[in-house]
Design a protein around this motif. Sequence first.
Motif, short mmCIF file in Angstrom:
data_model
loop_
_atom_site.label_atom_id
_atom_site.label_comp_id
_atom_site.label_asym_id
_atom_site.label_seq_id
_atom_site.Cartn_x
_atom_site.Cartn_y
_atom_site.Cartn_z
N SER A 67 -46.17 18.76 17.72
CA SER A 67 -46.28 17.91 18.91
C SER A 67 -46.17 18.73 20.19
O SER A 67 -45.66 19.87 20.19
CB SER A 67 -45.18 16.85 18.90
N ASN A 73 -44.94 13.23 22.17
CA ASN A 73 -45.28 12.91 20.78
C ASN A 73 -46.75 13.05 20.45
O ASN A 73 -47.17 12.80 19.32
CB ASN A 73 -44.79 11.51 20.43
N CYS A 91 -50.18 9.59 18.78
CA CYS A 91 -49.00 10.41 18.49
C CYS A 91 -49.12 11.02 17.10
O CYS A 91 -49.86 10.52 16.25
CB CYS A 91 -47.73 9.58 18.63
#
Length: 311
Positions: free
Chosen positions: A48, A73, A124
């Motif tokens: 991430s 994220n 995400c």
Amino acid sequence: MKKNKILVLLATFSLGLGATAQQDRFLEDFVEIKADGHHFYIYKYAISAGEYNESLKLWGEAPSKELSNKEANLPALVTKEEAERYLADISDSYYIPFRLPTESEWEWAAKGTATPKRTKELRCVSCPAPNESGLFGMLGNVWEWTSTPETEEDERYFIIKGGDFQEPPKSLSTKSRFAVSRDMEDMNIGFRPVADAQDFETTLHINRANTIVKTLLPNEDITIYQYDLQIGEFSMGFGDTPPESFPISVDQDTHQIIFCCMQNLEFEQEGALETERITYLGFPYNFDPSQLSLAKELEQLIRQLMETQNQ
């Protein structure tokens, strides 16, 4: 010191449970893959932006603007060089040589990934549904770097896999591939770490062994490493010539954990470095069935580490 003398060392254990638990949380998010004679572990998610930015802070390169929770994220979008620098960083942190997957490894890991619905933006890293191996976002969110060059003769261009959210779903396949320059910055390309099974499992054994030691002997200065264990100023290498007995054993009669054949490498005599051998170091532990079970598990973990080093 005489043979068979029992020493009890009182000190502070250098690796706290907090550090080991933090490692375990990261390592628990890896999936084991066995395919076509290959055995490796791969991270469940693309790295991430938040994880990547933690490394940027260590390099003194973090942007002044903090990422929102949503931004943190999302997948980190990086060049191949940036991905490899991050992998080198976490390799040093976890004592595991992390790397990018080969194209074949990526395809084995992506097996059983359903074609996702098209979206208008990056999602995400944990938003797409996992595939049959438990890996998230293998298709249709962000392209992912592999270590496979387009040709063996030219390592300027490398294969990326998975497709991003802009690709039409009908074009997404685990076999789809695209070659881009290693310094490509204008595409949605992320990455995920891979580690060879033996390296990864060795670190899991070490973390578990240190956690058990801290539980059983919280006041002792004992640390277990990949190639040796250390007790205060004494050490015993797992790759050394096998000692007269196994390096760790559990004495149920005296309720002690016995470490065998330790060496003091800091001993000097008449200006010369000497090696002082001590046959046994014994540490009493609180005896109850659960403690005995942990002590036996520790013995087995040390045996596995020693066997690995003597292969």
